[in-house]
Enzyme design. Structure first.
Site, PDB file in Angstrom:
ATOM      1  N   HIS A   1     -85.303  28.401 -39.798  1.00  0.00           N
ATOM      2  CA  HIS A   1     -83.666  29.325 -39.149  1.00  0.00           C
ATOM      3  C   HIS A   1     -83.395  29.966 -38.038  1.00  0.00           C
ATOM      4  CE1 HIS A   1     -82.439  26.990 -43.531  1.00  0.00           C
ATOM      5  NE2 HIS A   1     -82.939  27.042 -43.134  1.00  0.00           N
TER       6      HIS A   1
ATOM      7  N   LYS B   1     -83.406  39.839 -40.029  1.00  0.00           N
ATOM      8  CA  LYS B   1     -83.001  40.216 -41.632  1.00  0.00           C
ATOM      9  C   LYS B   1     -84.673  40.802 -42.609  1.00  0.00           C
ATOM     10  CE  LYS B   1     -81.776  34.750 -40.801  1.00  0.00           C
ATOM     11  NZ  LYS B   1     -82.195  33.654 -41.635  1.00  0.00           N
TER      12      LYS B   1
ATOM     13  N   ARG C   1     -86.776  26.694 -47.109  1.00  0.00           N
ATOM     14  CA  ARG C   1     -85.619  26.904 -46.354  1.00  0.00           C
ATOM     15  C   ARG C   1     -86.085  27.440 -44.998  1.00  0.00           C
ATOM     16  NH1 ARG C   1     -80.707  27.186 -49.714  1.00  0.00           N
ATOM     17  NH2 ARG C   1     -81.854  27.174 -52.134  1.00  0.00           N
TER      18      ARG C   1
ATOM     19  N   GLN D   1     -74.238  41.816 -43.331  1.00  0.00           N
ATOM     20  CA  GLN D   1     -73.508  40.214 -44.399  1.00  0.00           C
ATOM     21  C   GLN D   1     -75.234  40.401 -45.375  1.00  0.00           C
ATOM     22  OE1 GLN D   1     -72.588  36.393 -42.616  1.00  0.00           O
ATOM     23  NE2 GLN D   1     -73.451  35.648 -44.558  1.00  0.00           N
TER      24      GLN D   1
ATOM     25  N   ASP E   1     -82.369  20.572 -42.920  1.00  0.00           N
ATOM     26  CA  ASP E   1     -83.421  20.972 -42.364  1.00  0.00           C
ATOM     27  C   ASP E   1     -84.477  19.966 -42.287  1.00  0.00           C
ATOM     28  OD1 ASP E   1     -82.688  23.734 -42.472  1.00  0.00           O
ATOM     29  OD2 ASP E   1     -83.683  24.376 -44.671  1.00  0.00           O
TER      30      ASP E   1
ATOM     31  N   HIS F   1     -86.762  32.416 -39.040  1.00  0.00           N
ATOM     32  CA  HIS F   1     -86.768  33.004 -40.700  1.00  0.00           C
ATOM     33  C   HIS F   1     -86.802  31.508 -41.530  1.00  0.00           C
ATOM     34  CE1 HIS F   1     -86.202  34.272 -44.422  1.00  0.00           C
ATOM     35  NE2 HIS F   1     -87.494  34.546 -44.135  1.00  0.00           N
TER      36      HIS F   1
ATOM     37  N   TYR G   1     -81.396  38.172 -48.809  1.00  0.00           N
ATOM     38  CA  TYR G   1     -81.667  39.101 -47.876  1.00  0.00           C
ATOM     39  C   TYR G   1     -79.979  39.627 -47.445  1.00  0.00           C
ATOM     40  CZ  TYR G   1     -80.251  33.848 -46.742  1.00  0.00           C
ATOM     41  OH  TYR G   1     -79.587  32.742 -46.288  1.00  0.00           O
TER      42      TYR G   1
END
Length: 168
Positions: A61, A70, A58, A46, A166, A117, A130
């Site tokens: 996660h 990633k 961001r 993906q 977040d 990340h 990514y």
């Protein structure tokens, strides 16, 4: 292509060989054999593209099931990119590493499975690409507090823009 280990084993900065002339530039973002020789023997299933304005943070996660490795790259702007070791039993548990990624330096960051990340945009805006080693499964995603004092991440912003998810 050069692979540089960070202070967290497994997290690597990828420095591509950039060929440039009056027309522009060219470089390999991913080359399976070269990555495998450096210990990154994963298939990417993906790819994602985000655009964010200055001060947007961001992360942090991680998916607790369907863990994702990633490969992160900035195609426009500059970010402060962070990986946090959250592997149970790791001697580096809770430690983080941060790298500036930008359209100028063309570096990529490999964040393996088992690491949270996140990034913050330090330019006016940034486009981040990514590639992931597993598909996104929102039901398995967890978010670490970006400003958790136990993590002690030296973010270059004090009051970032965060998503509702977040902030929780």
């Amino acid at each position: 292509m050069k692979f540089v280990e960070t202070s967290l084993p497994g997290v690597m900065v990828v420095e591509p060989t950039v060929f440039g002339d009056a027309r522009g530039f060219f470089f390999e973002v991913h080359h399976a054999e070269k990555y495998a020789a450096a210990g990154i023997d994963r298939a990417f299933v993906q790819s994602n593209h985000s655009r964010s304005s200055k001060g947007t943070l961001r992360g942090l996660h991680i998916q607790v099931e369907h863990a994702q490795g990633k490969l992160v790259r900035v195609i426009r702007g500059t970010i402060w990119d962070v990986a946090v070791d959250v592997r149970k039993g790791s001697s580096h548990f809770g430690r983080s590493v941060a790298v500036e990624l930008s359209e100028e330096n063309q570096k990529l960051l490999w964040v393996p499975e088992g690491f949270a990340h996140g990034f913050v945009v330090t330019s006016e805006s940034a486009d981040v690409l990514y590639s992931c080693t597993d598909l996104y499964h929102p039901e398995h995603e967890r978010v670490l507090a970006w400003n958790d004092p136990e993590l002690g991440i030296p973010w270059p912003v004090k009051d970032p823009m965060l998503s509702a998810r977040d902030t929780k």
